[in-house]
Motif scaffolding. Structure first.
Motif, PDB file in Angstrom:
ATOM      1  N   SER A   1       0.865  -1.167   0.000  1.00 49.13           N
ATOM      2  CA  SER A   1       0.000   0.000   0.000  1.00 49.13           C
ATOM      3  C   SER A   1       0.907   1.222   0.000  1.00 49.13           C
ATOM      4  N   ARG A   2       0.442   2.286  -0.636  1.00 53.98           N
ATOM      5  CA  ARG A   2       1.290   3.457  -0.837  1.00 53.98           C
ATOM      6  C   ARG A   2       0.605   4.721  -0.341  1.00 53.98           C
ATOM      7  N   SER A   3       1.409   5.617   0.212  1.00 53.04           N
ATOM      8  CA  SER A   3       0.931   6.955   0.584  1.00 53.04           C
ATOM      9  C   SER A   3       1.785   7.966  -0.171  1.00 53.04           C
ATOM     10  N   ARG A   4       1.140   8.934  -0.775  1.00 54.16           N
ATOM     11  CA  ARG A   4       1.855   9.997  -1.486  1.00 54.16           C
ATOM     12  C   ARG A   4       1.795  11.322  -0.728  1.00 54.16           C
ATOM     13  N   ASP A   5       1.170  11.308   0.451  1.00 51.94           N
ATOM     14  CA  ASP A   5       0.951  12.550   1.188  1.00 51.94           C
ATOM     15  C   ASP A   5       1.399  12.442   2.644  1.00 51.94           C
ATOM     16  N   GLN A   6       2.587  11.891   2.852  1.00 51.28           N
ATOM     17  CA  GLN A   6       3.195  11.801   4.181  1.00 51.28           C
ATOM     18  C   GLN A   6       2.374  10.981   5.153  1.00 51.28           C
ATOM     19  N   GLY A   7       1.691   9.965   4.646  1.00 50.49           N
ATOM     20  CA  GLY A   7       0.954   9.058   5.512  1.00 50.49           C
ATOM     21  C   GLY A   7      -0.449   9.504   5.861  1.00 50.49           C
ATOM     22  N   GLN A   8      -0.939  10.569   5.248  1.00 53.88           N
ATOM     23  CA  GLN A   8      -2.299  11.032   5.537  1.00 53.88           C
ATOM     24  C   GLN A   8      -3.335  10.066   4.976  1.00 53.88           C
ATOM     25  N   THR A   9      -3.102   9.585   3.750  1.00 55.53           N
ATOM     26  CA  THR A   9      -4.002   8.610   3.124  1.00 55.53           C
ATOM     27  C   THR A   9      -3.169   7.487   2.515  1.00 55.53           C
ATOM     28  N   TRP A  10      -3.793   6.306   2.386  1.00 53.50           N
ATOM     29  CA  TRP A  10      -3.111   5.122   1.861  1.00 53.50           C
ATOM     30  C   TRP A  10      -3.944   4.494   0.756  1.00 53.50           C
ATOM     31  N   SER A  11      -3.279   3.961  -0.248  1.00 56.66           N
ATOM     32  CA  SER A  11      -3.970   3.272  -1.336  1.00 56.66           C
ATOM     33  C   SER A  11      -4.540   1.952  -0.836  1.00 56.66           C
ATOM     34  N   ALA A  12      -5.486   1.415  -1.592  1.00 61.73           N
ATOM     35  CA  ALA A  12      -5.998   0.079  -1.289  1.00 61.73           C
ATOM     36  C   ALA A  12      -4.845  -0.915  -1.442  1.00 61.73           C
ATOM     37  N   PRO A  13      -4.808  -1.975  -0.644  1.00 59.41           N
ATOM     38  CA  PRO A  13      -3.743  -2.971  -0.776  1.00 59.41           C
ATOM     39  C   PRO A  13      -3.727  -3.585  -2.174  1.00 59.41           C
ATOM     40  N   GLU A  14      -2.519  -3.773  -2.684  1.00 55.15           N
ATOM     41  CA  GLU A  14      -2.304  -4.390  -3.990  1.00 55.15           C
ATOM     42  C   GLU A  14      -1.506  -5.676  -3.795  1.00 55.15           C
ATOM     43  N   ARG A  15      -1.990  -6.764  -4.336  1.00 55.78           N
ATOM     44  CA  ARG A  15      -1.264  -8.032  -4.238  1.00 55.78           C
ATOM     45  C   ARG A  15      -0.126  -8.018  -5.249  1.00 55.78           C
ATOM     46  N   LEU A  16       1.111  -8.266  -4.770  1.00 46.37           N
ATOM     47  CA  LEU A  16       2.293  -8.213  -5.620  1.00 46.37           C
ATOM     48  C   LEU A  16       2.763  -9.578  -6.086  1.00 46.37           C
ATOM     49  N   SER A  17       2.475 -10.610  -5.323  1.00 43.85           N
ATOM     50  CA  SER A  17       3.091 -11.917  -5.575  1.00 43.85           C
ATOM     51  C   SER A  17       2.066 -12.996  -5.883  1.00 43.85           C
ATOM     52  N   GLY A  18       2.617 -14.129  -6.297  1.00 44.72           N
ATOM     53  CA  GLY A  18       1.809 -15.335  -6.390  1.00 44.72           C
ATOM     54  C   GLY A  18       1.665 -15.942  -5.011  1.00 44.72           C
ATOM     55  N   LEU A  19       0.974 -17.053  -4.926  1.00 45.02           N
ATOM     56  CA  LEU A  19       0.763 -17.719  -3.641  1.00 45.02           C
ATOM     57  C   LEU A  19       2.050 -18.382  -3.163  1.00 45.02           C
TER      58      LEU A  19
END
Length: 167
Positions: free
Chosen positions: A110-128
């Motif tokens: 998950s990523r924040s572009r505003d110093q931790g004020q808001t966070w993106s929805a979780p994104e799955r990066l890997s396989g199982l």
């Protein structure tokens, strides 16, 4: 136990704040860790895991006074999220962790572009089957590395480009 910060003053340890005070106690080593990162404003961000039954999971919180106190923790990911890592670059932050997906571990971010004020929805990066991510801040963004049983090298990674000035 909950993650706590401390510093040495005049040769003695002085306890600072707990980033997220869940008052969770565990007499052992759950190997799920925590992480700290500083953004360009001087804010300290903490990624904390708790095994407390009602709150189990990963949380991020922010301190604007060098760890003397922290704002309210914000959950990242699902209840079973753990073994997280956190890195900062400019005003941006990237958190990564592992959690169950289809009854096997996978790596999320998950990523924040505003110093931790808001966070993106979780994104799955890997396989199982993947686990134990580590985040690195680079000149032009972030890179996440993790253990991956499906990779010939046993490790896989994903890049996140800086998309905004100062990130």
């Amino acid at each position: 136990r909950d993650l706590a910060l401390a510093r040495v003053v005049d040769g003695r340890w002085q306890r600072l704040a707990r980033p997220a005070g869940f008052d969770w106690q565990f007499d052992g080593c759950p190997s799920v860790g925590g992480a700290l990162a500083w953004t360009s404003s001087g804010a300290l961000h903490a990624l904390t895991w708790t095994g407390g039954e009602a709150e189990a999971g990963l949380y991020v919180s922010r301190s604007d006074d060098h760890g003397q106190s922290f704002g309210a923790p914000v959950r990242l990911g699902q209840k079973g999220a753990h073994r997280g890592d956190l890195a900062a670059r400019g005003k941006g932050l990237l958190a990564s962790w592992d959690a169950f997906a289809d009854k096997k571990k996978a790596v999320f971010a998950s990523r924040s572009r505003d110093q931790g004020q808001t966070w993106s929805a979780p994104e799955r990066l890997s396989g199982l089957g993947a686990s134990r991510p580590r985040v690195v801040a680079l000149e032009h963004g972030f890179r996440v590395f993790w253990l991956d049983p499906h990779s010939p090298e046993g490790v896989a990674s994903a890049s996140f480009a800086a998309e905004a000035p100062g990130e």
